[in-house]
Design a protein around this motif. Sequence first.
Motif, PDB file in Angstrom:
ATOM      1  N   GLU A   1     -63.941  24.028   4.991  1.00  0.00           N
ATOM      2  CA  GLU A   1     -62.540  24.135   4.591  1.00  0.00           C
ATOM      3  C   GLU A   1     -61.950  25.501   5.010  1.00  0.00           C
ATOM      4  O   GLU A   1     -60.852  25.583   5.537  1.00  0.00           O
ATOM      5  CB  GLU A   1     -62.406  23.970   3.064  1.00  0.00           C
ATOM      6  N   LEU A   2     -62.784  26.533   4.828  1.00  0.00           N
ATOM      7  CA  LEU A   2     -62.355  27.894   5.199  1.00  0.00           C
ATOM      8  C   LEU A   2     -62.004  27.974   6.675  1.00  0.00           C
ATOM      9  O   LEU A   2     -60.961  28.493   7.078  1.00  0.00           O
ATOM     10  CB  LEU A   2     -63.464  28.909   4.889  1.00  0.00           C
ATOM     11  N   THR A   3     -62.915  27.393   7.486  1.00  0.00           N
ATOM     12  CA  THR A   3     -62.723  27.434   8.939  1.00  0.00           C
ATOM     13  C   THR A   3     -61.459  26.676   9.323  1.00  0.00           C
ATOM     14  O   THR A   3     -60.660  27.134  10.153  1.00  0.00           O
ATOM     15  CB  THR A   3     -63.948  26.850   9.650  1.00  0.00           C
ATOM     16  N   ARG A   4     -61.310  25.455   8.700  1.00  0.00           N
ATOM     17  CA  ARG A   4     -60.110  24.651   8.994  1.00  0.00           C
ATOM     18  C   ARG A   4     -58.823  25.446   8.719  1.00  0.00           C
ATOM     19  O   ARG A   4     -57.906  25.470   9.539  1.00  0.00           O
ATOM     20  CB  ARG A   4     -60.111  23.406   8.092  1.00  0.00           C
ATOM     21  N   THR A   5     -58.795  26.092   7.553  1.00  0.00           N
ATOM     22  CA  THR A   5     -57.598  26.869   7.187  1.00  0.00           C
ATOM     23  C   THR A   5     -57.310  27.967   8.234  1.00  0.00           C
ATOM     24  O   THR A   5     -56.191  28.152   8.696  1.00  0.00           O
ATOM     25  CB  THR A   5     -57.808  27.529   5.813  1.00  0.00           C
ATOM     26  N   ARG A   6     -58.418  28.616   8.612  1.00  0.00           N
ATOM     27  CA  ARG A   6     -58.259  29.711   9.599  1.00  0.00           C
ATOM     28  C   ARG A   6     -57.736  29.162  10.916  1.00  0.00           C
ATOM     29  O   ARG A   6     -56.839  29.735  11.529  1.00  0.00           O
ATOM     30  CB  ARG A   6     -59.633  30.402   9.791  1.00  0.00           C
ATOM     31  N   ILE A   7     -58.279  28.014  11.352  1.00  0.00           N
ATOM     32  CA  ILE A   7     -57.854  27.395  12.622  1.00  0.00           C
ATOM     33  C   ILE A   7     -56.375  27.022  12.536  1.00  0.00           C
ATOM     34  O   ILE A   7     -55.608  27.308  13.469  1.00  0.00           O
ATOM     35  CB  ILE A   7     -58.737  26.170  12.944  1.00  0.00           C
ATOM     36  N   ASP A   8     -55.997  26.409  11.399  1.00  0.00           N
ATOM     37  CA  ASP A   8     -54.591  26.018  11.265  1.00  0.00           C
ATOM     38  C   ASP A   8     -53.666  27.239  11.380  1.00  0.00           C
ATOM     39  O   ASP A   8     -52.630  27.185  12.044  1.00  0.00           O
ATOM     40  CB  ASP A   8     -54.376  25.321   9.907  1.00  0.00           C
ATOM     41  N   THR A   9     -54.097  28.317  10.752  1.00  0.00           N
ATOM     42  CA  THR A   9     -53.299  29.555  10.844  1.00  0.00           C
ATOM     43  C   THR A   9     -53.177  30.015  12.295  1.00  0.00           C
ATOM     44  O   THR A   9     -52.087  30.312  12.789  1.00  0.00           O
ATOM     45  CB  THR A   9     -53.955  30.675  10.016  1.00  0.00           C
ATOM     46  N   LEU A  10     -54.346  30.039  12.975  1.00  0.00           N
ATOM     47  CA  LEU A  10     -54.349  30.495  14.377  1.00  0.00           C
ATOM     48  C   LEU A  10     -53.483  29.608  15.252  1.00  0.00           C
ATOM     49  O   LEU A  10     -52.678  30.102  16.054  1.00  0.00           O
ATOM     50  CB  LEU A  10     -55.783  30.523  14.919  1.00  0.00           C
ATOM     51  N   VAL A  11     -53.610  28.289  15.088  1.00  0.00           N
ATOM     52  CA  VAL A  11     -52.837  27.353  15.917  1.00  0.00           C
ATOM     53  C   VAL A  11     -51.349  27.575  15.666  1.00  0.00           C
ATOM     54  O   VAL A  11     -50.553  27.585  16.592  1.00  0.00           O
ATOM     55  CB  VAL A  11     -53.267  25.902  15.608  1.00  0.00           C
TER      56      VAL A  11
END
Length: 897
Positions: A113-123
């Motif tokens: 979940e942490l990684t997903r959130t970070r990816i969404d932020t980056l995208v």
Amino acid sequence: MRQSSRATGPTTTTQRSGGVRYRISVLLVALAVVPLTGVGWFTTVEVRSAESARQQADSVEAAVTRLALLTELTSRIQDERNWSSGRNAIAKIGLDPSLVKTLTGLDIPAEFELTRTRIDTLVGQLQLDSVAEQLILARAKTNLPDTAGNLFVESSRYDSVGEVVADESQRMLDDLLLTAGRMKGGQDLVATLRVLESSTVAQQSVSGEFTALFSAQFSDAELTSDLAALLGRRAVRAEAESDIRRTASGSSRSRQAMATIDASADEQVFELAVRKQIDDGLNARSAAKQAGLGVLTSDIDGVAAQFRAGNESTRLYFTLVGAASDDALAASSTLAVRAQQQLDRAIATVAILAAISLLFSAAATRAVVRPVRRLAEVAARISDGDSRARFGNAHGSIEIVAAGRAMDAAAAHLELAEQQAKALAEGDLDHPILSQATTGQLGASLQDAVEALAGSMQEREEFRRRMTHEATHDGLTQIANRNASLAQLRRGLARVRRSDAQLAVLFIDLDGFKDVNDTHGHHAGDMVLRATAQRLVNAVRDGDHVGRLGGDEFVVIAEPVSGVDEAVALAERLVAELGEPIQIEHSRVAVRASIGIALSQGHDEMDSIDLLRDADLAVYKAKADGRGRVEICDDALRSALFERADIERALRQAIAEVEFVLFYQPIIEPGEQRLCGFEALIRWNRPGQGMVSPDNFIPVAERSDLIVAIDRWVVGAAVRQIKAWDAEGAFPGVPVSVNVSGRHLGSPSLIDDVLSPLRDHDVDPSRLVVEITESALLEDLEGAAAKLQILRSHGIRIAIDDFGTGYTSLAHLKSLPIDILKIDRSYTNDESATSLVQLIIDTGHLLGASITAEGIETSEQATLLAAMGSDELQGYLYGRPVPPADLHRTRPVDRPV
Ligand code: C2E
Ligand code: CA
Ligand code: CA
């Protein structure tokens, strides 16, 4: 004149020079502006390139930032795939995630979940919309563990998304490498980008190894491909790491991160696990395949440890990528900062250059324009004739200071010339400025001119002084001359007219000066005149004027005088002073003086000539009255003198009109009472006044040549009368005496005047007797004697008239050719003079002269004088002078004595 030259001067200069005229300040500004423009242009170019470099650096920085995010995104996507795979794998084997958490310390769903959130932020940050869509698809597939046939196949969707991002990342990296390689100072950035690239490769390798390791443990079918993947990735990672070690600089974060990795125990555990997995796979592929889950279940703790270490290593490599990103960002921002600094420097350089140029321009304007302008001002003033204009000690360039000095020197020359000209114009020939010389040819010429001019002016001044002195001074006595005395008198009269004062003119005439000249010579006469002048100067009061009028005449102007008494007192003092004998060589000479005084008459207009004439009249009177006297010109004197002038005027007419008649007085011989002669005595039948006595007009006539004309007429008339009587037969042989005045005796015409009538009328000269008064004879004894001698040689007899009134010495008598001595009437009437008369008669006889006694009015007188020896007698006793027509009534012969 000056005005016009000022107006036209500069114009002609301009026309002659014909050049373009400009202000020096314009030239200087141009000189400053031209290079300033060049500098400005060059620096602008510099600024522009610095500006573009900065912009490039900015865009590179932005690109690096984006690249870092893309790199992270690439890794994160892989990470998410791993977590997703791990979650799916746990679900596949039916493990409780909390058990996995207990075994490995990893909360896989949370990490996912942490990684997903970070990816969404980056995208979102990177605005990668297509990636976002693909991610939704990838997650939709992998989120369903139950439906997943092959969880690793499903996760390939993540791989394709990761590749899209990786491609984008690689493209950016390539562009950046190209740009940074071209940029000045871009090598650092290039190095960090390469490290970033290698770090990414290493991270992705580790990530791949991690996946491959566990998929190999959990899979039984794909062991060969997993092993191949593991081997490939390990080789790629080793190469990437060696690139990093070679490229990353010592202090960089990436190198530190690399060192952390090298020192990590987890990494070694993971490393060993990977190597064992490869070894096991190669040595006992089938055995391991057989074991399968058995391994997992039998050594769950070992697998969990390996998983933990692999996860930790993966994290370390993430850190490496972040460090490499940070390094690249730092390098790009350093570039940007440098570019900004360069731009700042360029701008500062432009500003400084511009400021320096402006300062230089201003300084040059100050240093050049000001002194040049001042030079021009001073030059203009000098050309306007202001010789006091100076440039002075102004600062400026060597040339301007030299020009200023030269101009000051020229102005100083001018000023000197001006002052010298002024001194010359003022006649101040002793002024020290005239001897002041200046340097150079001009100075020498100027000095020569000044000296020549001053010299000639001095000569002229000296000449003028001498002439003035000579014009106003008497050469012999060095006192004021006649003109100067008259001028002084004029000034004095003007002065006393203004005030209530009075002045006195003292006319001084020396008595007997002629005798001094005759007796002692002219030298003695000069000495007497000089002594007289000196005595007068010494005797008068301070301020009184002493002058010589000419001959032996002097004048004293006494101003002021209180009245007649003061003037008389002064005159008497002068008479006394002048009467003192004067020592001349070996003899002492006494010369007395007569003084006539005239006083100014209050406020009446009185001419100086009139006043001097009055004084002259007074001195004349004084001399006539006897010598050594002081006489005042008063109204009586003045009216007598006017009368005399009136007579003189009338006499001229009388001569022209022949208003004269001759009366005749008989002269008797005492013994026989016989008529022995007539004396012709003149009368003037003045119109309206009757017969005028000769005493009233002869003295006046004697003051001028009128007497000569009168005497000439008398001789002629007497000769004609003799001729008439001869023709009538009357008075046969009786001589006629005529009176000849002293002035006529001195005239050269005397001889002819006497002889011509005798010749003309053919009358015997023995019929004529010429009577000369004793005083007339004395004036020129020798000349008189010679002339009388000539007359006598013609048979004319000579009688000395009025004998006894003069001072004739016996010696004089002896040298004179005389026939008759006529004893003056004053002796005839003076009984006390008997013995003197006797002496005269005896002396006359001794000298061979006949004696005539005049003024016989009584018979007693006649008897006495006859007894004393008078040869002839004349007087009223025998008859008054009468016209010829009345002579017949006179019968003296018949009368008794
Ligand atoms: P003189 O030559 O001594 O003339 C004599 C003067 O005495 C005359 O005055 C005469 O009238 C005057 N007289 C004669 N007897 C007596 C007398 O008994 N008693 C008095 N009281 N007087 C007497 P007169 O004619 O008036 O002349 C005066 C003088 O004028 C003359 O003095 C002579 O010097 C001069 N004079 C007269 N006629 C002439 C002339 O024709 N030529 C010149 N040069 N002088 C003249
Ligand atoms: Ca006479
Ligand atoms: Ca006489």
